[in-house]
Design a protein around this motif. Structure first.
Motif, PDB file in Angstrom:
ATOM      1  N   ILE A  77      72.037  44.685  63.786  1.00 23.25           N
ATOM      2  CA  ILE A  77      72.288  45.118  65.159  1.00 23.25           C
ATOM      3  C   ILE A  77      70.995  44.931  65.930  1.00 23.25           C
ATOM      4  O   ILE A  77      69.952  45.465  65.547  1.00 23.25           O
ATOM      5  N   SER A  78      71.078  44.185  67.007  1.00 19.16           N
ATOM      6  CA  SER A  78      69.886  43.921  67.813  1.00 19.16           C
ATOM      7  C   SER A  78      69.506  45.164  68.601  1.00 19.16           C
ATOM      8  O   SER A  78      70.278  46.121  68.692  1.00 19.16           O
ATOM      9  N   GLU A  79      68.332  45.113  69.201  1.00 19.46           N
ATOM     10  CA  GLU A  79      67.875  46.224  70.036  1.00 19.46           C
ATOM     11  C   GLU A  79      68.720  46.342  71.307  1.00 19.46           C
ATOM     12  O   GLU A  79      68.621  47.314  72.030  1.00 19.46           O
ATOM     13  N   LYS A  80      69.591  45.365  71.549  1.00 18.81           N
ATOM     14  CA  LYS A  80      70.508  45.404  72.702  1.00 18.81           C
ATOM     15  C   LYS A  80      71.909  45.872  72.289  1.00 18.81           C
ATOM     16  O   LYS A  80      72.807  45.921  73.120  1.00 18.81           O
ATOM     17  N   GLY A  81      72.096  46.160  70.994  1.00 20.58           N
ATOM     18  CA  GLY A  81      73.397  46.633  70.518  1.00 20.58           C
ATOM     19  C   GLY A  81      74.360  45.523  70.144  1.00 20.58           C
ATOM     20  O   GLY A  81      75.563  45.745  70.049  1.00 20.58           O
ATOM     21  N   GLU A  82      73.851  44.324  69.882  1.00 20.44           N
ATOM     22  CA  GLU A  82      74.700  43.201  69.493  1.00 20.44           C
ATOM     23  C   GLU A  82      74.786  43.147  67.975  1.00 20.44           C
ATOM     24  O   GLU A  82      73.777  43.025  67.290  1.00 20.44           O
ATOM     25  N   LEU A  83      76.016  43.234  67.444  1.00 13.18           N
ATOM     26  CA  LEU A  83      76.238  43.237  66.000  1.00 13.18           C
ATOM     27  C   LEU A  83      76.493  41.824  65.510  1.00 13.18           C
ATOM     28  O   LEU A  83      77.233  41.067  66.136  1.00 13.18           O
ATOM     29  N   GLN A  84      75.876  41.494  64.390  1.00 17.10           N
ATOM     30  CA  GLN A  84      76.050  40.177  63.798  1.00 17.10           C
ATOM     31  C   GLN A  84      76.236  40.338  62.293  1.00 17.10           C
ATOM     32  O   GLN A  84      75.515  41.119  61.653  1.00 17.10           O
ATOM     33  N   LEU A  85      77.191  39.617  61.727  1.00 16.08           N
ATOM     34  CA  LEU A  85      77.360  39.587  60.280  1.00 16.08           C
ATOM     35  C   LEU A  85      76.328  38.604  59.739  1.00 16.08           C
ATOM     36  O   LEU A  85      76.338  37.435  60.107  1.00 16.08           O
ATOM     37  N   VAL A  86      75.406  39.082  58.913  1.00 11.57           N
ATOM     38  CA  VAL A  86      74.333  38.236  58.386  1.00 11.57           C
ATOM     39  C   VAL A  86      74.848  37.430  57.205  1.00 11.57           C
ATOM     40  O   VAL A  86      74.729  36.216  57.165  1.00 11.57           O
ATOM     41  N   ASP A  87      75.426  38.115  56.226  1.00 11.71           N
ATOM     42  CA  ASP A  87      76.034  37.443  55.079  1.00 11.71           C
ATOM     43  C   ASP A  87      76.929  38.417  54.333  1.00 11.71           C
ATOM     44  O   ASP A  87      76.941  39.612  54.621  1.00 11.71           O
ATOM     45  N   ALA A  88      77.680  37.868  53.396  1.00  9.55           N
ATOM     46  CA  ALA A  88      78.587  38.685  52.594  1.00  9.55           C
ATOM     47  C   ALA A  88      78.532  38.212  51.149  1.00  9.55           C
ATOM     48  O   ALA A  88      78.595  37.004  50.891  1.00  9.55           O
ATOM     49  N   GLU A  89      78.369  39.159  50.232  1.00 10.36           N
ATOM     50  CA  GLU A  89      78.399  38.852  48.801  1.00 10.36           C
ATOM     51  C   GLU A  89      79.849  38.934  48.360  1.00 10.36           C
ATOM     52  O   GLU A  89      80.409  40.021  48.237  1.00 10.36           O
ATOM     53  N   ILE A  90      80.465  37.752  48.145  1.00 10.45           N
ATOM     54  CA  ILE A  90      81.873  37.683  47.796  1.00 10.45           C
ATOM     55  C   ILE A  90      81.995  37.052  46.411  1.00 10.45           C
ATOM     56  O   ILE A  90      81.436  35.982  46.162  1.00 10.45           O
ATOM     57  N   ASP A  91      82.731  37.711  45.532  1.00  2.68           N
ATOM     58  CA  ASP A  91      82.977  37.215  44.185  1.00  2.68           C
ATOM     59  C   ASP A  91      83.634  35.833  44.257  1.00  2.68           C
ATOM     60  O   ASP A  91      84.429  35.567  45.151  1.00  2.68           O
ATOM     61  N   SER A  92      83.322  34.967  43.304  1.00  5.46           N
ATOM     62  CA  SER A  92      83.840  33.595  43.331  1.00  5.46           C
ATOM     63  C   SER A  92      85.366  33.552  43.236  1.00  5.46           C
ATOM     64  O   SER A  92      86.004  32.706  43.873  1.00  5.46           O
ATOM     65  N   VAL A  93      85.975  34.460  42.471  1.00 12.10           N
ATOM     66  CA  VAL A  93      87.442  34.505  42.370  1.00 12.10           C
ATOM     67  C   VAL A  93      88.042  34.899  43.713  1.00 12.10           C
ATOM     68  O   VAL A  93      89.008  34.284  44.187  1.00 12.10           O
ATOM     69  N   THR A  94      87.462  35.912  44.347  1.00 11.17           N
ATOM     70  CA  THR A  94      87.935  36.352  45.661  1.00 11.17           C
ATOM     71  C   THR A  94      87.778  35.230  46.674  1.00 11.17           C
ATOM     72  O   THR A  94      88.680  34.964  47.475  1.00 11.17           O
ATOM     73  N   MET A  95      86.657  34.533  46.633  1.00  9.51           N
ATOM     74  CA  MET A  95      86.403  33.434  47.568  1.00  9.51           C
ATOM     75  C   MET A  95      87.397  32.293  47.351  1.00  9.51           C
ATOM     76  O   MET A  95      87.877  31.691  48.318  1.00  9.51           O
ATOM     77  N   ALA A  96      87.737  32.012  46.092  1.00 10.47           N
ATOM     78  CA  ALA A  96      88.703  30.954  45.803  1.00 10.47           C
ATOM     79  C   ALA A  96      90.099  31.331  46.294  1.00 10.47           C
ATOM     80  O   ALA A  96      90.839  30.485  46.804  1.00 10.47           O
ATOM     81  N   GLU A  97      90.456  32.602  46.154  1.00 10.53           N
ATOM     82  CA  GLU A  97      91.782  33.073  46.564  1.00 10.53           C
ATOM     83  C   GLU A  97      91.899  33.268  48.079  1.00 10.53           C
ATOM     84  O   GLU A  97      92.955  33.070  48.656  1.00 10.53           O
ATOM     85  N   ILE A  98      90.797  33.703  48.712  1.00 10.91           N
ATOM     86  CA  ILE A  98      90.801  33.944  50.168  1.00 10.91           C
ATOM     87  C   ILE A  98      89.607  33.197  50.769  1.00 10.91           C
ATOM     88  O   ILE A  98      88.588  33.802  51.122  1.00 10.91           O
ATOM     89  N   PRO A  99      89.712  31.865  50.868  1.00 11.79           N
ATOM     90  CA  PRO A  99      88.560  31.073  51.328  1.00 11.79           C
ATOM     91  C   PRO A  99      88.110  31.386  52.757  1.00 11.79           C
ATOM     92  O   PRO A  99      86.958  31.149  53.101  1.00 11.79           O
ATOM     93  N   ASN A 100      88.992  31.949  53.578  1.00  8.68           N
ATOM     94  CA  ASN A 100      88.622  32.266  54.958  1.00  8.68           C
ATOM     95  C   ASN A 100      88.223  33.736  55.130  1.00  8.68           C
ATOM     96  O   ASN A 100      88.172  34.237  56.256  1.00  8.68           O
ATOM     97  N   LEU A 101      87.881  34.413  54.039  1.00 10.80           N
ATOM     98  CA  LEU A 101      87.552  35.840  54.097  1.00 10.80           C
ATOM     99  C   LEU A 101      86.376  36.126  55.032  1.00 10.80           C
ATOM    100  O   LEU A 101      86.435  37.054  55.839  1.00 10.80           O
ATOM    101  N   GLU A 102      85.340  35.319  54.959  1.00  9.22           N
ATOM    102  CA  GLU A 102      84.178  35.575  55.826  1.00  9.22           C
ATOM    103  C   GLU A 102      84.549  35.404  57.305  1.00  9.22           C
ATOM    104  O   GLU A 102      84.097  36.165  58.158  1.00  9.22           O
ATOM    105  N   ILE A 103      85.412  34.445  57.611  1.00 10.62           N
ATOM    106  CA  ILE A 103      85.892  34.252  58.988  1.00 10.62           C
ATOM    107  C   ILE A 103      86.679  35.482  59.431  1.00 10.62           C
ATOM    108  O   ILE A 103      86.512  35.964  60.553  1.00 10.62           O
TER     109      ILE A 103
END
Length: 138
Positions: A77-103
């Motif tokens: 969260i910036s000093e202006k209150g802007e939230l940004q997703l930096v990264d996500a630790e997603i299991d490889s099985v979950t990523m394979a099953e839901i490839p658009n999870l981060e989106i």
């Protein structure tokens, strides 16, 4: 007599200053009604988590095997209150099953109310934190 320069005083203060703690956590207007910092922090985290869950539950996610995973999502969260997703630790099985999870996680952030940034020593500051998001699809 030892003369202390202003730079030496500042350096000493910076070493004693804990940059990992803030005086006031980031917040939403609805969380500001709470009096204690711990309650505000919990309210803030719950608001983000519930908003993401609402977005995920509105999507039709089809998987070939059951998914039960906890994704660690790092936000900034910036000093202006802007939230940004930096990264996500997603299991490889979950990523394979839901490839658009981060989106989908990014899309959930669109519906968050206005964020008030964290405050340290009276100044709005940038913060970063990690939230566990439970993903379960049967």
């Amino acid at each position: 007599m030892k003369k202390t320069s202003s730079e030496a005083i500042l350096e000493e203060e910076l070493q004693a200053f804990n940059w990992n703690e803030v005086d006031v956590y980031p917040s939403f207007e609805t969380c500001d009604l709470l009096l204690d910092n711990a309650g505000k922090k919990k309210c803030f985290q719950t608001t983000i988590t519930n908003t993401i869950y609402k977005t995920l539950s509105s999507e039709k996610i089809v998987v070939s095997q059951d998914i039960a995973d906890t994704v660690k999502v790092r936000f900034q969260i910036s000093e202006k209150g802007e939230l940004q997703l930096v990264d996500a630790e997603i299991d490889s099985v979950t990523m394979a099953e839901i490839p658009n999870l981060e989106i989908l996680l990014h899309q959930g952030l669109i519906f968050l109310p206005k964020i008030y940034p964290a405050i340290k020593r009276g100044q709005q500051v940038k913060t970063q934190f990690t939230l566990p998001i439970r993903i379960q699809v049967n």
